[in-house]
Write an enzyme that holds these catalytic residues in place. Structure first.
Site, PDB file in Angstrom:
ATOM      1  N   TYR A   1       4.243   3.616   1.931  1.00  0.00           N
ATOM      2  CA  TYR A   1       4.248   4.942   1.319  1.00  0.00           C
ATOM      3  C   TYR A   1       3.720   5.990   2.286  1.00  0.00           C
ATOM      4  O   TYR A   1       3.171   5.655   3.333  1.00  0.00           O
ATOM      5  CB  TYR A   1       3.436   4.925   0.015  1.00  0.00           C
ATOM      6  CG  TYR A   1       1.938   4.876   0.195  1.00  0.00           C
ATOM      7  CD1 TYR A   1       1.297   3.713   0.625  1.00  0.00           C
ATOM      8  CD2 TYR A   1       1.147   5.992  -0.056  1.00  0.00           C
ATOM      9  CE1 TYR A   1      -0.081   3.674   0.789  1.00  0.00           C
ATOM     10  CE2 TYR A   1      -0.235   5.959   0.103  1.00  0.00           C
ATOM     11  CZ  TYR A   1      -0.837   4.794   0.521  1.00  0.00           C
ATOM     12  OH  TYR A   1      -2.201   4.754   0.689  1.00  0.00           O
TER      13      TYR A   1
ATOM     14  N   ARG B   1       5.130   7.971  11.124  1.00  0.00           N
ATOM     15  CA  ARG B   1       4.342   6.807  10.700  1.00  0.00           C
ATOM     16  C   ARG B   1       5.121   5.968   9.694  1.00  0.00           C
ATOM     17  O   ARG B   1       5.056   4.731   9.717  1.00  0.00           O
ATOM     18  CB  ARG B   1       3.003   7.248  10.104  1.00  0.00           C
ATOM     19  CG  ARG B   1       2.123   6.051   9.746  1.00  0.00           C
ATOM     20  CD  ARG B   1       0.738   6.459   9.285  1.00  0.00           C
ATOM     21  NE  ARG B   1       0.781   7.284   8.098  1.00  0.00           N
ATOM     22  CZ  ARG B   1      -0.261   7.935   7.602  1.00  0.00           C
ATOM     23  NH1 ARG B   1      -1.440   7.849   8.197  1.00  0.00           N
ATOM     24  NH2 ARG B   1      -0.148   8.663   6.518  1.00  0.00           N
TER      25      ARG B   1
ATOM     26  N   ARG C   1      12.981 -13.146  -8.194  1.00  0.00           N
ATOM     27  CA  ARG C   1      11.742 -13.234  -7.416  1.00  0.00           C
ATOM     28  C   ARG C   1      11.875 -14.341  -6.377  1.00  0.00           C
ATOM     29  O   ARG C   1      12.237 -15.469  -6.725  1.00  0.00           O
ATOM     30  CB  ARG C   1      10.559 -13.526  -8.347  1.00  0.00           C
ATOM     31  CG  ARG C   1       9.224 -13.609  -7.637  1.00  0.00           C
ATOM     32  CD  ARG C   1       8.080 -13.755  -8.639  1.00  0.00           C
ATOM     33  NE  ARG C   1       6.778 -13.788  -7.952  1.00  0.00           N
ATOM     34  CZ  ARG C   1       6.174 -14.893  -7.555  1.00  0.00           C
ATOM     35  NH1 ARG C   1       6.733 -16.077  -7.769  1.00  0.00           N
ATOM     36  NH2 ARG C   1       5.003 -14.840  -6.932  1.00  0.00           N
TER      37      ARG C   1
ATOM     38  N   LYS D   1       0.965   1.320   6.473  1.00  0.00           N
ATOM     39  CA  LYS D   1       0.570   2.004   5.225  1.00  0.00           C
ATOM     40  C   LYS D   1       1.282   1.361   4.036  1.00  0.00           C
ATOM     41  O   LYS D   1       2.248   1.909   3.491  1.00  0.00           O
ATOM     42  CB  LYS D   1       0.876   3.503   5.338  1.00  0.00           C
ATOM     43  CG  LYS D   1       0.139   4.346   4.297  1.00  0.00           C
ATOM     44  CD  LYS D   1       0.210   5.807   4.674  1.00  0.00           C
ATOM     45  CE  LYS D   1      -0.245   6.731   3.564  1.00  0.00           C
ATOM     46  NZ  LYS D   1      -1.674   6.645   3.254  1.00  0.00           N
TER      47      LYS D   1
ATOM     48  N   GLU E   1     -13.214   2.442   8.015  1.00  0.00           N
ATOM     49  CA  GLU E   1     -12.704   3.724   7.485  1.00  0.00           C
ATOM     50  C   GLU E   1     -13.093   3.827   6.014  1.00  0.00           C
ATOM     51  O   GLU E   1     -13.735   2.932   5.470  1.00  0.00           O
ATOM     52  CB  GLU E   1     -11.186   3.815   7.657  1.00  0.00           C
ATOM     53  CG  GLU E   1     -10.424   2.700   6.978  1.00  0.00           C
ATOM     54  CD  GLU E   1      -8.932   2.677   7.301  1.00  0.00           C
ATOM     55  OE1 GLU E   1      -8.372   3.737   7.612  1.00  0.00           O
ATOM     56  OE2 GLU E   1      -8.339   1.590   7.216  1.00  0.00           O
TER      57      GLU E   1
HETATM   58  N1  PLP Z   1      -7.218   5.477   5.969  1.00  0.00           N
HETATM   59  C1  PLP Z   1      -6.739   4.971   4.829  1.00  0.00           C
HETATM   60  C2  PLP Z   1      -7.099   3.590   4.435  1.00  0.00           C
HETATM   61  C3  PLP Z   1      -5.886   5.748   4.008  1.00  0.00           C
HETATM   62  O1  PLP Z   1      -5.409   5.239   2.848  1.00  0.00           O
HETATM   63  C4  PLP Z   1      -5.582   7.077   4.395  1.00  0.00           C
HETATM   64  C5  PLP Z   1      -4.699   7.922   3.573  1.00  0.00           C
HETATM   65  O2  PLP Z   1      -4.191   7.527   2.572  1.00  0.00           O
HETATM   66  C6  PLP Z   1      -6.126   7.560   5.597  1.00  0.00           C
HETATM   67  C7  PLP Z   1      -6.927   6.733   6.369  1.00  0.00           C
HETATM   68  C8  PLP Z   1      -5.844   8.971   6.066  1.00  0.00           C
HETATM   69  O3  PLP Z   1      -4.532   9.099   6.523  1.00  0.00           O
HETATM   70  P1  PLP Z   1      -3.775  10.505   6.492  1.00  0.00           P
HETATM   71  O4  PLP Z   1      -4.649  11.455   7.250  1.00  0.00           O
HETATM   72  O5  PLP Z   1      -2.512  10.241   7.195  1.00  0.00           O
HETATM   73  O6  PLP Z   1      -3.617  10.888   5.063  1.00  0.00           O
END
Ligand code: PLP
Length: 287
Positions: free
Chosen positions: A33, A52, A101, A151, A183
């Site tokens: 996403y 990305r 599935r 992501k 993070e």
């Molecule tokens: N780290 C994680 C785990 C995230 O889920 C997100 C955004 O959803 C970010 C960092 C920040 O990414 P962005 O600046 O591209 O929104």
């Protein structure tokens, strides 16, 4: 108000938009996403988000549902159809509905990816009460998988992290692995000490934040020095300031970690300056 959403080429009222129970996004979290901010009706950092997305798809060997140009057109159309001035566009791509599935990936020639988009409305970032008071975060162990650079929609643990924070009377959680902060649950983590701005270097351990990249560029232009390196939880607690970055939060000050107040316990000057610079510069570059 009923939103108009996008599902595989169709524009539908949100209550009529559906995806199959056999969709691999639903059964396997086999999906990726992006969230793109809308400010004054324009898309912030769109080229970064689409680049990305393409990387996430490549890493998972998932076919792309549309070109970058088509995705830009769909984003613009959904913003216009819903009259969004400030808010977000959420986009999700899954490996689609193979009709049953199965752990094995379906043949991409026979199963096309699912593409959905919807909008969310938000207030003007300048009016954010959170940015004025700053966030309280707690630390939690980082037990996510080892490809956090992709992501994916596997967001159960980040969601649990947010719930742990709420239960502790905090706003969010920072993940910690081997003593070092990776993070936030949905944002990149930064600290400021003695005028130095520090954030973890890019690797498979963290999501390569689009806001992070933009803030690094703008900080450099403003002659603010950024160090890309890991920092320990203890170093963070002893920092002058901290903040997080994401498309939804922009640059958001952090004022407390595990109950320890940072600096004055109020949003710090570097975090506030970077927030202002980011809001100004990213709007200038918006599409
Ligand atoms: N780290 C994680 C785990 C995230 O889920 C997100 C955004 O959803 C970010 C960092 C920040 O990414 P962005 O600046 O591209 O929104």
């Amino acid at each position: 108000m009923t939103r108009i959403v996008y599902v595989n080429g169709d524009w539908l009222p949100e209550d009529r938009a559906t995806v199959s129970i056999f969709d691999r996004g639903f059964l396997m979290a086999d999906g990726v996403y992006e969230v793109t901010t809308v400010a004054d009706g324009k898309l912030i950092d769109f080229p970064g988000h689409v680049a990305r997305l393409e990387r996430s798809l490549r890493e998972l060997d998932m076919p792309s549902p549309a070109s970058a140009e088509e995705l830009l057109a769909i984003h613009r159309e959904i913003v216009a159809k819903n009259g969004v001035s400030n808010g977000r566009v959420y986009l999700q791509v899954t490996r689609g509905n193979p009709g049953d599935r199965d752990f094995v990936f379906p043949d991409p020639a026979a199963t096309r990816p699912t593409l959905i988009l919807f909008t969310q409305v938000a207030g003007r970032p300048e009016d954010s009460a959170e940015a004025k008071r700053g966030l309280k975060v707690i630390s939690v162990p980082d037990i996510r998988w080892a490809r956090r650079d992709i992501k994916t929609v596997q967001l159960l643990y980040p969601s649990m992290g947010k719930m742990m924070a709420k239960k502790a009377g905090a706003d969010d959680a920072w993940f910690v692995e081997d003593g070092f902060v990776t993070e936030g649950t949905s944002n990149n983590a930064w600290i400021v000490k003695g005028g130095r701005i520090i954030t973890r270097a890019l690797s498979n351990d963290i999501l390569h934040g689009i806001t992070r990249a933009a803030v690094m560029r703008y900080a450099d232009e403003a002659q603010l020095k950024v160090e890309e390196r890991s920092f320990a939880l203890d170093e963070a607690k002893a920092a002058d300031e901290a903040f997080v970055t994401s498309a939804s939060a922009f640059v958001m000050p952090v004022v407390e970690i595990d109950g320890v107040a940072l600096g004055s316990g109020r949003p710090g000057p570097v975090s506030q300056r970077l927030r202002e610079i980011y809001l100004e510069e990213s709007r200038k570059a918006a599409l």
